[in-house]
Every structure is written in structure tokens, then in C-alpha cells.
Design a protein around this motif. Sequence first.
Motif, PDB file in Angstrom:
ATOM      1  N   ASP A  62       3.949  19.090  12.344  1.00 44.79           N
ATOM      2  CA  ASP A  62       3.001  19.995  11.620  1.00 44.79           C
ATOM      3  C   ASP A  62       3.100  19.726  10.033  1.00 44.79           C
ATOM      4  O   ASP A  62       3.968  20.347   9.347  1.00 44.79           O
ATOM      5  CB  ASP A  62       3.470  21.225  11.877  1.00 44.79           C
ATOM      6  N   VAL A  63       2.332  18.888   9.546  1.00 43.35           N
ATOM      7  CA  VAL A  63       2.345  18.335   8.384  1.00 43.35           C
ATOM      8  C   VAL A  63       1.601  19.358   7.273  1.00 43.35           C
ATOM      9  O   VAL A  63       2.035  19.239   6.079  1.00 43.35           O
ATOM     10  CB  VAL A  63       1.464  17.147   7.898  1.00 43.35           C
ATOM     11  N   GLU A  64       1.305  20.423   8.080  1.00 47.30           N
ATOM     12  CA  GLU A  64       0.894  21.528   6.975  1.00 47.30           C
ATOM     13  C   GLU A  64       1.836  22.567   6.658  1.00 47.30           C
ATOM     14  O   GLU A  64       1.932  23.253   5.516  1.00 47.30           O
ATOM     15  CB  GLU A  64      -0.329  22.464   7.663  1.00 47.30           C
ATOM     16  N   GLN A  65       2.800  22.387   7.370  1.00 47.53           N
ATOM     17  CA  GLN A  65       4.125  23.255   7.187  1.00 47.53           C
ATOM     18  C   GLN A  65       5.022  22.446   6.215  1.00 47.53           C
ATOM     19  O   GLN A  65       5.708  21.757   6.484  1.00 47.53           O
ATOM     20  CB  GLN A  65       4.943  23.549   8.507  1.00 47.53           C
ATOM     21  N   THR A  66       5.212  23.180   4.928  1.00 45.19           N
ATOM     22  CA  THR A  66       6.196  22.492   3.935  1.00 45.19           C
ATOM     23  C   THR A  66       7.017  23.566   3.254  1.00 45.19           C
ATOM     24  O   THR A  66       6.828  24.825   3.229  1.00 45.19           O
ATOM     25  CB  THR A  66       5.034  21.962   2.808  1.00 45.19           C
ATOM     26  N   LEU A  67       8.135  23.099   2.916  1.00 44.88           N
ATOM     27  CA  LEU A  67       9.117  24.061   2.070  1.00 44.88           C
ATOM     28  C   LEU A  67       9.012  23.247   0.640  1.00 44.88           C
ATOM     29  O   LEU A  67       9.322  21.986   0.601  1.00 44.88           O
ATOM     30  CB  LEU A  67      10.378  24.049   2.739  1.00 44.88           C
TER      31      LEU A  67
END
Length: 142
Positions: A62-67
Amino acid sequence: MTQSNKTIIGVLESVDLPDLGLFGITTRIDTGAQTSALHVDHIYLHERGGKIDFEFHPDFHDVEQTLKCSAQLHDSRWIKSSNGERERRYVIKTTAKLDSKTWEIELTLTNRASMNHLMLLGREAMQAGFLVDPSESFIATA
């Protein structure tokens, strides 16, 4: 498990980086690597103050989820990757936690998208007192 005050770990373990707000990172334990590395994107080094911002993807799929993370730049150095190429990487110091051990490690920031794990723990970081059982995974963090 311990032996001579050393924690026995497998080739994969779950590592926390609490200073960065990152927890439960499946980490490849690599005695062949000198330094530790973390897969990050969008690295931005502030001109003043030596602060570095970057993004961590907790899920490869899930490359859209980032921290978003920030740390103080510790160093910049040339690192030879597993494929033999040299790359200039930013280095930060941060707290690592594995099982009941908490200690400071140096961590290079790089793109590990072609690798299977988001983090690699190298020899320097393992000097905190670990023995690696190459036939097992998640011994200390089951």
C-alpha cells in the motif's frame, strides 16, 4: 532466550523505532551487512539545523499509506549495497527496541523497494548483545 546475557534472534524479527513513531517493523537480520538500513521515500534535508524529513511506508503493498518522520542528521557516507554499487546515504541515530532490549543505532536512509523487507539490521547494531539463529525467524519477538 538468552545465552551469556545475549538475546538469541532469528533472521527476521520485529523491531520498533519509537523515536520515529515506527513500531512492529519486520526486519531482516543481516550479519553480512555492517550498517543498518531503513526503506524511506521523499527525503528532504533542511539547509539549517541538520534536520531531515522522510516518509516511511509501513506496508509494501500500500504505497499510498505513509508515515512522515523527522530526525537529526548524524552523518552522510558512502555505503556499498548488496549488489556492489556505492551509494551516498544519510545516516541518523535513533532508538531501537527488540524484545526487552532498547539501544541506540545508526540507521542509513535508502530506497529498499527492490528488497523484501523494509528494514535491515546490520552487525554494528547487533553489538548490543545478540546471537543469530539462521534457521529461525521471530524468536525474540514471537
